[in-house]
Design an enzyme around this catalytic site. Structure first.
Site, PDB file in Angstrom:
ATOM      1  N   GLY A 130       0.834  -1.197   0.000  1.00  0.00           N
ATOM      2  CA  GLY A 130       0.000   0.000   0.000  1.00  0.00           C
ATOM      3  C   GLY A 130       0.865   1.241   0.000  1.00  0.00           C
TER       4      GLY A 130
ATOM      5  CE  LYS B  36     -10.239  -6.613 -24.162  1.00  0.00           C
ATOM      6  NZ  LYS B  36     -10.879  -5.298 -24.093  1.00  0.00           N
TER       7      LYS B  36
ATOM      8  CG  HIS C 145       5.440  -5.096  -4.939  1.00  0.00           C
ATOM      9  ND1 HIS C 145       4.127  -4.977  -4.573  1.00  0.00           N
ATOM     10  CD2 HIS C 145       6.093  -4.049  -4.364  1.00  0.00           C
ATOM     11  CE1 HIS C 145       3.972  -3.894  -3.824  1.00  0.00           C
ATOM     12  NE2 HIS C 145       5.152  -3.317  -3.680  1.00  0.00           N
TER      13      HIS C 145
ATOM     14  CB  CYS D  51       5.062  -4.209   0.167  1.00  0.00           C
ATOM     15  SG  CYS D  51       5.894  -2.625   0.016  1.00  0.00           S
ATOM     16  CE1 TYR D  52       0.842   0.565   5.783  1.00  0.00           C
ATOM     17  CE2 TYR D  52      -0.702  -1.270   5.838  1.00  0.00           C
ATOM     18  CZ  TYR D  52      -0.283  -0.048   6.320  1.00  0.00           C
ATOM     19  OH  TYR D  52      -0.962   0.560   7.335  1.00  0.00           O
TER      20      TYR D  52
ATOM     21  CG  ASP E 167     -13.847  -5.164 -22.446  1.00  0.00           C
ATOM     22  OD1 ASP E 167     -13.340  -6.256 -22.749  1.00  0.00           O
ATOM     23  OD2 ASP E 167     -13.199  -4.106 -22.347  1.00  0.00           O
TER      24      ASP E 167
ATOM     25  CD  GLU F 134       2.542  -7.724  -6.198  1.00  0.00           C
ATOM     26  OE1 GLU F 134       3.216  -8.593  -5.601  1.00  0.00           O
ATOM     27  OE2 GLU F 134       2.319  -6.590  -5.714  1.00  0.00           O
TER      28      GLU F 134
END
Ligand code: XMP
Length: 504
Positions: free
Chosen positions: A50, A360, A164, A78-79, A221, A166
């Site tokens: 965050g 997507k 991170h 992290c946070y 979409d 990710e």
């Protein structure tokens, strides 16, 4: 269901955690930390990063007793790691500068969270807090190149990582996430059918008997959204607004597709209204606002008593947009569908965005699951404000017609050569600068067109495609011969960042 609950502390990358977990085949969902009591029966919990420091006055908190009460493995990123360290009685030091970028990770032992991870592994950091003292029952399980602890473990099942995992810059990040998930018991698999059922249940609960207006553009979409609402049995009215900013033959094709799928569609020809409203306006943000606001006006003109509006907003739109009430992510760019009018409606709870948690490729998978034909699902994305964002400066019918003709040639040739499938998005736009050339025996003084073809994963970053020279040569020659008003063809070789995919 033993899903993976991801608690959003506001990092721009939180949704990427969800995505990575789903890519690993598990069902993950995002929650706000204050909704910890509503996460059902999770099999594992991840606390995201965050933008705040844990020492900030308004730093987000977590009910630690409740968290422990779930009795499942917890990973703080992290946070999230700093917060866990504090909860276990440790201290966190606020640093004056934010460490941002690549760093090296050195696991203390290549077991547990770091099973199979290299002795030296590149990771990506973005933080200003560091561990000062360790909490109860805590051990350091990895350090960075300066010997600073960047990964902690408390007891058997609480883990923390400063970096991170990710983002793709953390080379072995996905494996580290997988190692964490392997410490959990059996986790629920991510099946698009289950997700579809969840979405349908949510839609039914939110909508009830109300009528929903669903704007469709013919893109993946909004088509998936309309079919999903239809499948949910909602009283949906699909409306296609022809803004006069569509590509060649687009309106007729979209209408035919919807008819074939049996979804009711009403086509509203508002091209004159849009072109009049845009007349003389050259500022990109103002153009976007004009189009966005008028789009909604045209809706309510068409269906005055509709009580709700459904939008096919996806996750990349959400994080690039202004304040999203469900996330603490900082604003990056006022953009996309979030114009003032919609923000107002959102506050009143009248906007339905069932696809907002999806990327997507997941939307395509959902569409295929509902039987939408492949050529619709494979369509390149097309921006809401249409060709206006590919026409820098003022928008006129003459300019739009030129873009339509160039774009049609480019896209046809890409399809013909098999490159359409290999590119993520491609188009021709206008460069509104006239230059001198020679056409026939005469001096010409005409515009240039820019061809853009990019590959991307989710539109947050993109790279230009190295199209074969003979293909570019053919497209260029056709445009120069067939399109009046163009005497130059340029190929855009800019990556995003720092450029964006569209020119405006
Ligand atoms: P940029 O230009 O920001 O575009 O790199 C990223 C992706 O978003 C699309 N785009 C939009 N989509 N409404 C949309 O629904 C919009 O206002 C909008 N603007 C850009 C763009 O085509 C690309 O796929």
């Amino acid at each position: 269901m033993n899903h993976v609950a991801v608690l959003d502390f506001g990092s721009q990358y939180t949704q990427l955690i969800v995505r990575r977990v789903r890519e690993l085949g598990y069902f993950a969902k995002l929650y706000l930390p204050e909704h910890l009591d509503a996460i059902g029966k999770p099999g594992a919990i991840i606390l995201s990063g965050g933008p705040k420091s844990t020492s900030d006055e308004d730093a987000p908190d977590i009910d630690f007793e409740m968290l422990q009460g779930y009795g499942v493995p917890v990973l703080g990123v992290c946070y999230g790691m700093q917060l866990l360290n504090i909860k276990f009685g440790g201290c966190v030091k606020k640093s004056n500068h934010r460490e941002y970028g690549n760093a090296m990770l050195y696991p203390v032992e290549q077991t547990g969270l770091y099973e199979g991870i290299s002795a030296e592994s590149q990771v990506w950091m973005s933080h200003s807090d560091t561990v000062d003292s360790l909490g109860e029952d805590c051990r350091v399980i990895a350090k960075n190149q300066h010997g600073t602890p960047v990964s902690l473990q408390w007891g058997e099942s609480f883990f923390g990582i400063q970096f991170h995992p990710e983002v793709t810059h953390s080379h072995e990040g996905t494996q580290i996430l997988k190692n964490f998930l392997d410490t959990a018991g059996e986790l629920a698999a991510f099946h698009i059918e289950d997700f579809k059922q969840e979405l349908i249940d949510e839609i039914r609960a939110k909508v009830g008997e109300k009528q929903v207006v669903c704007g469709v553009s013919g893109g993946v979409d909004s088509t998936v959204l309309a079919v999903l609402l239809h499948e949910a049995g909602v009283n949906v009215k699909a409306i296609y607004v022809d803004q006069g900013l569509m590509r060649k033959n687009e309106t007729a094709e979209v209408e035919a597709n919807f008819k074939r799928m049996g979804v009711p569609i009403e086509v509203v020809d508002a091209s004159e209204r849009f072109l009049t409203a845009l007349d003389g306006e050259g500022d990109p943000e103002k153009k976007r606002k004009i189009i966005g606001n008028l789009f909604i006006d045209v809706f309510w003109d068409a269906v005055g008593d509709a009580e709700m509006l459904a939008q096919g907003t996806l996750y990349p739109d959400v994080i690039e947009s202004a304040s999203n009430e469900n996330s603490k992510a900082s604003t990056i760019k006022t953009h996309h569908n979030r114009v003032d009018r919609i923000l107002e409606m959102q506050k009143e709870g009248k906007v339905l965005e069932p696809l907002a948690e999806l990327f997507k490729d997941e939307v395509r998978e959902l569409g295929a699951n509902m039987g939408i034909q492949q050529d619709i699902l494979d369509r390149h994305p097309f921006p809401g404000p249409g060709l206006a964002v590919r026409c820098p400066g003022v928008v006129t019918k003459e300019r739009l017609d030129i873009i339509r003709d160039c774009d049609h040639i480019f896209i046809s040739e890409l399809k013909e050569s098999g490159w359409y499938q290999k590119t993520w998005q491609a188009y021709a736009g206008l460069i509104p600068v006239k230059t001198v050339g020679v056409k026939g025996d005469e001096r010409s003084y005409e515009y240039a067109t820019n061809l853009r073809a990019v590959i991307s994963e989710d539109a947050m970053t993109a790279d230009w495609v190295d199209l074969p020279t003979p293909l570019l040569r053919k497209v260029s020659s056709r445009i120069l011969n067939e399109v009046s008003g163009i005497n130059r063809v340029l190929y855009d070789i800019s990556s995003k960042p720092p450029a964006s995919i569209e020119w405006e």
